[in-house]
Design a protein around this motif. Structure first.
Motif: not given
Length: 287
Positions: A241-247, A267-277
């Protein structure tokens, strides 16, 4: 839709309306479309690919799917172009081009630069080369014959729509088990909930029943809020999921015209808790 591709924009409009009340259905439909496209692409089945990308294009136009998905599909089709893949890409681009021009001008510019390169340096058939040349003229005319959403099908307000951030790699399961009938032990209660939402969707029960419909809509709203709360409780921080988020962050930044557009999209990405960093790290990496 495969049997009647000319009505694809109508099916997408219907899906967009349903998606406002049942986002899980919109997400499932999108996943199945992506899986169908990937299967057709792998098997070099042009008809299946064309039908799938047309539906996906109109889902992007209706803001059910994110524009990053459209850019991914176009990049894949033009990576090692053949006559068939180039033709599918042009069909897709005609349907989604106007929307991409609005939301991702840099992204569509990169796609047309790739088409220009394919036109000058590839050994494609004359017919395919002519189609690419026509595509440049269509873009010059502002896709006037291929509007993203016809006025009569613009039925959902932008703030009411739920946009799914699903990429090609995210769609791994079409949840085929849902096709099998199962007895619902709480059938009557669920049927009542469905009737309430159906009334709201179809504007039934207006006039004398307005008070009742207000109560119904309030209850359905509270149920939607509970669903949203339940969704946000699920936190999956797997490496995939992290790799997908980075892409996704990278593609979003690259397809933005300026910092304001990039900020609005992020701002519309709807990040999950902990993904802000992770977002901060990716912005620095891109810089």
């Amino acid at each position: 839709q495969t049997a009647s591709p000319t009505f694809t924009h109508v099916y997408a409009a219907l899906a967009a309306i349903i998606n406002t009340k049942f986002p899980n259905i919109g997400e499932l439909l999108l996943k199945r479309l992506i899986i169908n496209f990937k299967r057709g692409f792998k098997r070099k089945d042009k008809l299946r690919c064309t039908a799938s990308v047309r539906f996906i294009a109109h889902m992007v136009n209706q803001q059910v799917a994110h524009e990053v998905l459209a850019l991914e599909i176009l990049t894949l089709l033009l990576e090692s172009p053949t006559d068939d893949s180039a033709e599918v890409a042009i069909t897709f681009l005609k349907e989604v081009g106007q929307k991409l021009t609005e939301v991702s001008p840099r992204g569509i510019h990169a796609i047309f630069e790739r088409l220009r390169h394919v036109l000058h340096e590839s050994t494609l058939d004359k017919r395919t080369q002519y189609m690419i040349e026509v595509m440049f003229q269509v873009r010059k005319d502002g896709f006037k014959d291929n509007p993203s959403v016809p006025e009569e099908l613009d039925l959902v307000q932008e703030e009411d729509q739920f946009t799914h951030m699903i990429t090609l790699d995210d769609a791994t399961s079409g949840e085929e088990i849902l096709n099998v009938f199962k007895v619902d032990p709480e059938y009557e209660q669920n049927e009542e909930k469905y009737k309430d939402i159906k009334k709201e969707l179809l504007d039934e029960g207006s006039g004398s029943d307005s008070d009742g419909s207000d109560d119904d809509s309030d209850s359905s709203d509270s149920e939607d809020e509970e669903k949203e709360e339940n969704k946000t409780e699920i936190v999956d921080n797997t490496e995939t999921n992290l790799i997908s988020l980075r892409r996704t962050i990278y593609l979003t930044l690259q397809s933005s015209l300026d910092f304001e557009e990039a900020t609005h999209k992020l701002l519309k990405l709807q990040l999950k808790p902990g993904q802000e960093m992770e977002l901060c790290h990716m912005i620095i990496d891109c810089c």
